[in-house]
Design an enzyme around this catalytic site. Structure first.
Site, PDB file in Angstrom:
ATOM      1  N   SER A 157     -45.653 -31.840   2.914  1.00  0.00           N
ATOM      2  CA  SER A 157     -44.326 -32.409   3.124  1.00  0.00           C
ATOM      3  C   SER A 157     -44.344 -33.923   3.090  1.00  0.00           C
ATOM      4  O   SER A 157     -43.416 -34.558   2.576  1.00  0.00           O
ATOM      5  CB  SER A 157     -43.773 -31.943   4.480  1.00  0.00           C
ATOM      6  N   ALA A 184     -44.625 -24.842  -4.163  1.00  0.00           N
ATOM      7  CA  ALA A 184     -43.930 -26.099  -3.902  1.00  0.00           C
ATOM      8  C   ALA A 184     -43.459 -26.165  -2.456  1.00  0.00           C
ATOM      9  O   ALA A 184     -43.032 -25.170  -1.881  1.00  0.00           O
ATOM     10  CB  ALA A 184     -42.738 -26.238  -4.845  1.00  0.00           C
ATOM     11  N   SER A 241     -49.473 -28.488   8.935  1.00  0.00           N
ATOM     12  CA  SER A 241     -49.636 -28.304  10.376  1.00  0.00           C
ATOM     13  C   SER A 241     -50.808 -27.380  10.702  1.00  0.00           C
ATOM     14  O   SER A 241     -51.238 -26.572   9.868  1.00  0.00           O
ATOM     15  CB  SER A 241     -48.358 -27.703  10.973  1.00  0.00           C
ATOM     16  N   GLU A 264     -56.294 -29.023   5.568  1.00  0.00           N
ATOM     17  CA  GLU A 264     -56.305 -30.289   6.303  1.00  0.00           C
ATOM     18  C   GLU A 264     -55.102 -30.244   7.221  1.00  0.00           C
ATOM     19  O   GLU A 264     -53.966 -30.201   6.757  1.00  0.00           O
ATOM     20  CB  GLU A 264     -56.249 -31.463   5.318  1.00  0.00           C
ATOM     21  N   CYS A 301     -51.142 -38.063   8.248  1.00  0.00           N
ATOM     22  CA  CYS A 301     -52.134 -37.283   8.978  1.00  0.00           C
ATOM     23  C   CYS A 301     -53.197 -38.174   9.612  1.00  0.00           C
ATOM     24  O   CYS A 301     -53.948 -37.722  10.475  1.00  0.00           O
ATOM     25  CB  CYS A 301     -52.786 -36.248   8.058  1.00  0.00           C
ATOM     26  N   GLU A 392     -52.093 -33.515  18.114  1.00  0.00           N
ATOM     27  CA  GLU A 392     -51.192 -34.332  17.312  1.00  0.00           C
ATOM     28  C   GLU A 392     -49.726 -34.070  17.634  1.00  0.00           C
ATOM     29  O   GLU A 392     -49.287 -32.929  17.748  1.00  0.00           O
ATOM     30  CB  GLU A 392     -51.430 -34.050  15.821  1.00  0.00           C
TER      31      GLU A 392
END
Length: 528
Positions: A157, A184, A241, A264, A301, A392
């Site tokens: 995103s 996508a 996420s 990741e 990130c 996070e």
């Protein structure tokens, strides 16, 4: 014209009745771009085509693949203003950011083209045989890296170009010799459609096999789950996420044939401020930290969401407070991401011992989809007893953590889980005195930064963008840089194989002029 149909190899398809529009987060309304959700039949066709294309593409030479990637780089460079306009409309990001990201994406493609042109990345290793050896003859053994097979890539995103349809995951898979099916991201499907068409065009111009690339649309989870479960898929690449990445990983390892998932999943990327550095450069560090946390509205990130410092007086804390008050909020990529950000900040503030130190006094734009930068504060004791505080919160927030001593700072470091990055600010003398801290952090992160900040990932041969779990699902790999190619390859050994049956990289005559490990020594020479 943007077409909301699946790209399946060299064809288009819109078999499904379910549709969705992309969304403008700044103006908070749907765009005019309508997309058909991929059906089961379309997903199966894309993977089947990829499997057939693999048998052709895997045999392409490095030079042929390099020409294809060079053509793609040219196509990306020549997209003009439409790409920028559409991407800004779907993401709320400013044009200068998208223009810079396009250049990064182009350079990334060219970097892999150069890697293929040189060719030594295949890691050719040759141990020549000796039939006269006693008591047993020594066999002739040669090995190199070969591609895994079709790869599914999930667009991110927060990087609609560099980590999306033509991003590092797709390009490194192409370079390895693997066809790619991209799912996508629903936050920017029109941007994805533009880039997908460019890849399709480049593949056709360079006579690549039909099925080398496909692009599928879905604003839910069905298409992604189906792709990961499909037996024709041999690897998965994901940026996003923890919840989504871990779910895909669990699906992949529960298949009859488990496959690798390179997810990741972000981290809080701790920053440690040593006492003398805070004393000498406190204002500079505070301003740079606030800028790093709020860069791109905190939607990186590598956002350094955790700062650990040792108390000498309240001066450094006041500098941090002032720096955060001067920051500016902005539009987040989607309302869902904003909701998650606000919820995360609220959850942290509901923890005993966590307080709000500072909040931005201004914001950008008139949209209600605005994230407001917030700086929280707590103690080392609190964060050591509440591991959730080290997780996070995706957005422009940071947490200042007071360590009362060097010992407590080390305890905080030792209690950390895996992160993409870890940073230390200190004088040269301090860094030597805190060697134990550095020893801990290299076990906790994929990249250790000294006297800098982790936002801004340099794309190059030595970069590692990865880290121990839960920042990624495989700490041995990187999703940025040329080493990312090895996520989509595996080694194969050829024993006592006739010369004419060996890959060119392993034949006695080094026609490729690559570096090879021959009987323990690196060389570009032929074998006599």
């Amino acid at each position: 014209m943007i077409q909301g149909r699946q790209i399946i190899g060299f064809d288009y398809s819109a078999d499904g009745d379910e549709t969705f529009y992309s969304y403008n987060p700044a103006e908070q309304h749907n765009t005019n771009y309508l997309f058909h959700k991929a059906t089961t039949g379309e997903i199966n066709l894309a993977v089947d085509k990829a499997a057939a294309a693999f048998q052709i593409y895997r045999k392409k030479t490095g030079a042929e693949k390099a020409v294809f990637l060079t053509m793609l780089a040219d196509e990306l460079s020549n997209t003009g203003d439409e790409l920028i306009k559409v991407c800004c409309e779907e993401t709320g990001l400013p044009p200068i950011r998208i223009e810079g990201e396009r250049m990064r994406t182009v350079n990334q493609v060219k970097m892999f083209a150069a890697l293929l042109s040189e060719g030594s990345w295949v890691d050719a290793r040759i141990d020549t045989g000796n039939p006269e050896r006693t008591p047993l003859p020594k066999p002739d053994i040669r090995s190199m890296q070969i591609p895994l097979g079709p790869v599914v890539v999930f667009g991110a995103s927060n990087f609609p170009l560099a980590f999306s349809v033509a991003g590092g995951d797709t390009i490194s898979a192409f370079a390895a010799g693997c066809p790619v099916v991209v799912k996508a991201h629903p936050a920017h499907p029109a941007t994805s459609a533009i880039i997908g068409k460019l890849i399709q065009t480049a593949a056709q111009k360079m006579n690549m096999p039909d099925g080398l690339f496909s692009l599928l649309f879905d604003n839910g989870i069905n298409a992604g789950v189906h792709l990961v479960k499909h037996p024709g898929i041999k690897a998965v690449a994901f940026t996003g996420s923890y919840k989504a990445g871990k779910a895909l990983f669990d699906i992949a390892v529960s298949r009859r044939e488990p496959i690798p998932v390179y997810a990741e999943m972000g981290s809080t990327n701790p920053v440690f401020i040593l006492p003398e550095a805070a004393k000498q450069r406190g204002q500079e560090i505070a301003a740079a930290y606030a800028a790093s946390v709020t860069m791109g509205i905190g939607q990186f990130c590598t956002n350094p969401g955790l700062m650990i410092y040792q108390k000498q007086d309240d001066h450094f804390l006041q500098l941090l407070k002032t720096a955060f008050e001067k920051t500016t909020g902005g539009v987040m990529l989607t309302p869902k991401i904003l909701d998650s950000y606000n919820s995360g900040v609220h959850q942290h503030l509901s923890t005993d011992g966590v307080e709000q130190l500072a909040v931005s006094k201004s914001s950008a734009g008139n949209s209600t989809n605005i994230a407001v930068p917030v700086l929280l504060q707590t103690s080392g004791q609190v964060i050591n007893s509440n591991p959730v505080l080290s997780e996070e919160v995706f957005g422009p927030t940071g947490m200042a953590v007071l360590a009362n001593s060097k010992k407590e700072m080390l305890e905080i470091a030792e209690n950390l889980s895996g992160h993409l990055t870890a940073t230390v600010h200190g004088t040269e003398e301090e860094l030597i005195g805190y060697q134990q801290l550095l020893d801990v952090l290299e076990q906790k992160a994929g990249r250790v930064v000294i006297n800098g900040f982790p936002t801004g990932v340099e794309v190059g041969n030595a970069m590692v963008h990865g880290g121990p779990y839960p920042s990624t699902t495989d700490s041995r790999t990187t999703s940025v840089g040329t080493a990312s190619i090895y996520r989509f390859t595996r080694p194969v050994c050829y024993q006592n194989t006739p010369q004419q049956l060996l890959p060119r990289a392993l034949q006695n005559k080094n026609v490729l002029k690559i570096h090879r490990l021959i009987n323990g020594e690196w060389s570009t020479k032929d074998i006599s």
